[in-house]
Design an enzyme around this catalytic site. Sequence first.
Site, PDB file in Angstrom:
ATOM      1  N   MET A 129      -1.926  -3.654   9.087  1.00 24.18           N
ATOM      2  CA  MET A 129      -2.458  -2.871   7.984  1.00 24.18           C
ATOM      3  C   MET A 129      -2.565  -1.395   8.354  1.00 24.18           C
ATOM      4  SD  MET A 129      -2.949  -4.384   5.217  1.00 24.18           S
ATOM      5  CE  MET A 129      -2.730  -6.088   4.689  1.00 24.18           C
ATOM      6  N   CYS A 130      -2.575  -0.579   7.366  1.00 24.01           N
ATOM      7  CA  CYS A 130      -2.605   0.848   7.605  1.00 24.01           C
ATOM      8  C   CYS A 130      -3.426   1.483   6.482  1.00 24.01           C
ATOM      9  CB  CYS A 130      -1.186   1.421   7.577  1.00 24.01           C
ATOM     10  SG  CYS A 130       0.011   0.481   8.568  1.00 24.01           S
ATOM     11  N   ARG A 131      -3.517   2.767   6.486  1.00 28.16           N
ATOM     12  CA  ARG A 131      -4.151   3.509   5.403  1.00 28.16           C
ATOM     13  C   ARG A 131      -3.250   4.691   5.064  1.00 28.16           C
ATOM     14  NH1 ARG A 131      -7.828   0.623   2.807  1.00 28.16           N
ATOM     15  NH2 ARG A 131      -5.950  -0.614   3.088  1.00 28.16           N
TER      16      ARG A 131
ATOM     17  N   ASN B 289       1.874   0.156   3.259  1.00 27.22           N
ATOM     18  CA  ASN B 289       0.708  -0.490   3.844  1.00 27.22           C
ATOM     19  C   ASN B 289       0.764  -1.931   3.385  1.00 27.22           C
ATOM     20  OD1 ASN B 289      -1.859  -1.414   4.513  1.00 27.22           O
ATOM     21  ND2 ASN B 289      -2.768  -0.472   2.680  1.00 27.22           N
TER      22      ASN B 289
END
Lengths: 269, 269, 269, 269
Positions: free
Chosen positions: A1-3, A112
């Site tokens: 996951m990322c932002r 994401n």
Amino acid sequence: MCRFLAYAGPPVFLDELLVRPSASLIAQASKAREAKTAVNADGCGVGWYGERSEPGLYRGVLPAWSDANLVSLCRQIRSRLFLAHVRAATFGEVATANCHPFAHGRHLFMHNGQVGGYERLRRRMDALIPDDLYAARKGTSDSEALFLAAVGQGLDRDPVGAIARTLRDIVALARDAGEADEPLRFAAVHTDGETLHAYRWASDGNPPSLYCREEGEGIVVASEPCDEGSGFWTPVPSGTLLTVERRSGARLRMFDPLAEEAERRVRAA
Amino acid sequence: MCRFLAYAGPPVFLDELLVRPSASLIAQASKAREAKTAVNADGCGVGWYGERSEPGLYRGVLPAWSDANLVSLCRQIRSRLFLAHVRAATFGEVATANCHPFAHGRHLFMHNGQVGGYERLRRRMDALIPDDLYAARKGTSDSEALFLAAVGQGLDRDPVGAIARTLRDIVALARDAGEADEPLRFAAVHTDGETLHAYRWASDGNPPSLYCREEGEGIVVASEPCDEGSGFWTPVPSGTLLTVERRSGARLRMFDPLAEEAERRVRAA
Amino acid sequence: MCRFLAYAGPPVFLDELLVRPSASLIAQASKAREAKTAVNADGCGVGWYGERSEPGLYRGVLPAWSDANLVSLCRQIRSRLFLAHVRAATFGEVATANCHPFAHGRHLFMHNGQVGGYERLRRRMDALIPDDLYAARKGTSDSEALFLAAVGQGLDRDPVGAIARTLRDIVALARDAGEADEPLRFAAVHTDGETLHAYRWASDGNPPSLYCREEGEGIVVASEPCDEGSGFWTPVPSGTLLTVERRSGARLRMFDPLAEEAERRVRAA
Amino acid sequence: MCRFLAYAGPPVFLDELLVRPSASLIAQASKAREAKTAVNADGCGVGWYGERSEPGLYRGVLPAWSDANLVSLCRQIRSRLFLAHVRAATFGEVATANCHPFAHGRHLFMHNGQVGGYERLRRRMDALIPDDLYAARKGTSDSEALFLAAVGQGLDRDPVGAIARTLRDIVALARDAGEADEPLRFAAVHTDGETLHAYRWASDGNPPSLYCREEGEGIVVASEPCDEGSGFWTPVPSGTLLTVERRSGARLRMFDPLAEEAERRVRAA
């Protein structure tokens, strides 16, 4: 996951949206609130449009909070359209080539989410990239493969259709590979330097979080609200596509890449 | 704040203590439980003794969890005495030269804590480093300055006295600089390659956490327990010094660098 | 082009061969004498065998001369078998994943040379890697693809045959792709932790330089002599394979991966 | 030794001067022609003025030729005033904090040369930095110390005088330290965002190379000509200062920081 965070509208200095807010993207690198992983410290990147037709691109492997170059760039650069990303690696080493956004010609893309079972699907996904684009494959991430596959699907002339076809292909190859149980979750932003497309969709109906907000006469799209007073942030519904165009402004519509296929099946039956 | 672990005893592979435990130091880089900051991702390092009199040293700026070199080294190296550290920067850029442990000749040192008001005290602390050691100052952190000052105070022949005098000097210069309210908090490990000293002390009685545990015939000292079943970890009391020697084993005693000064004042009065 | 050095024999400290010589591999990073490119500063790496069956691996993107970790490791580690490499990138970003040596299980491999036309052949070369090894592809270099293809060809049980078949496959696919004019030049070292194989061969008869020398009871193989008094270095002839085994020592024999094919063609005619 | 280039004049894209020329600064990183060291691969940096009063700053530790961020920034950024530098480390680790240019408020500074005997003079040079600027000392290089000392000497209101006094101080402290035989060699550029000053001077009359050239209505100053047809490059004489101002254009004058002192001595005698 990322932002991530993207902006389209009248030119603003990048630091106004990326550095100054109390829960800025840089703050989210160490303490995201709505991500699967609170820590998004496996590199960062920013892509922006200036005076050239192709975008500028800065990517680095350090956590965003300790990247002095990132902060200085955000303070200097003023842009009408930019994308920024902090990474939490799922597959693919911590390396510049695996950091988002990815650039190709005048296009920028960031993602994401996850391609479920990617480690086993990787070769098949690489096969979705056309021969003449394969040299542009610089890293090993699922997101870059997805982007180059979409370029091959005609991102240039039919951006939404190309993304839809690519997602459909990936779902199909996962199914063919016996990975049907693994979800494809997709919150992403793509732009050709003029129109911005923000997607929120998942094959299991459970996509990563995505929000938008008006910023003056512009629009911000972000994985999560980046200031404490988050009253003005609107969640982007699952299964939708937010398009921001210079002339016509923002528009929300349904997005289901599998729908067409479902339709096809019905017809075929 | 940072997290660290040290071991002295019969040779063990480093990964047994640094990588494999469920709450290993590498896991603590992203999720420490007893630190001020849960994320300790501003670099990492390991120092160990092998066949040479001086220690080996590996330090890097990436978060420990994404440092493939660190993991490979830990898997290969077997050592009777080693120190490992993950950093959360307070002052001093994210840079190799600011990562712990610090090495000087056959000495290794690492620190978890803070010199209160360091940004204003930095020049005075640099002045504690003797001329002939000043060229060894490679970074800008408080911990390195403290270590080199202690080397100058005779760490080689009187290790505990040198640390005590250095801490006393720092408390004194903070007081002289009107920073008396800023605490000096000190959890640290020093070794000359034979004897290991682990300190837990703070000028305000509130030092960082420190634990120890028997590991076979050896001793582990760590900022926090590194496995879930933490029953066997003993907290090191505030104001004490744990010394581990090859022959005589582990010994705990009082440590108060200011005591001698208090005594002096009494005498002077 | 790149420069490398390998050693097999009684255990020696790595720095004796890699750091101390006047024209050491580290010195060759900035000033190689027999390479196409004098500067080999696109990263460095070392792989060695210790107490584990699989090798240790350290790789970094900085030029070797400024990599303090590399020097410290070389000073600490004593090994009976090790490979070291400094890179001059032809294709593939400067990234850890593109640095040599490459490791797979107990195997180590490093390469100096080129797969002519690789940018256009890359996809075909990736296709030589079997499905179950594709997840091990971490970078984008020709050398890593060649190595994984050889693993797939049975490097484990038939090391020389696997390399020969892989080189033959690459020559064939280059021919099929209309890149027959582009030479395949190959100076390389492979080891399974017991036997060391050093190859010098090129499809156009013009392979990179390669030398060997006795070092006590051991053997050193290097791209170029690493000390000024280079009297004892013997050039490895083009089209040969140098094998070093613990028991039987060093042996030189002809190596022409295309010979078998030529033979086959004769038979088929 | 290092190589650098600066520009002042009508806004130009940075890549026109830094990337495209056949012997560009990036090419000089691996193959400088007039430097003591042909390889200048210990990091790179660029500082420029845009819409803010303080400059933008990008610095990295990789060799310039493999820094994709640097190339992208140069392609995007258009500036009326910028400085760029590739480093060959003399003293001070390869670290971002030791890369040029250095920034302080609206000032930028970069240096090519050496403070002879710096390793022994370092503490004394640090002592030239005023207390309130000491926290701005981020690295360990002689150039940064020289710059901060000059800021303390009044770089803001008397730029040339401040540089002259600083150089004089350094020559004096070298003499006092018994390092009088060690030369101070100084090719440098300083700007406050309006006026550009390029210095070429050495205490032994042997400063690093420096050239200038008209570029449209602007002026380029560089360590060495950056294109093959170097006919239009004028060597800057030793012992001179080139000043470029928006209104009055370029002006060359004598610069000898020791002259005033000599004068003083005459008077005192």
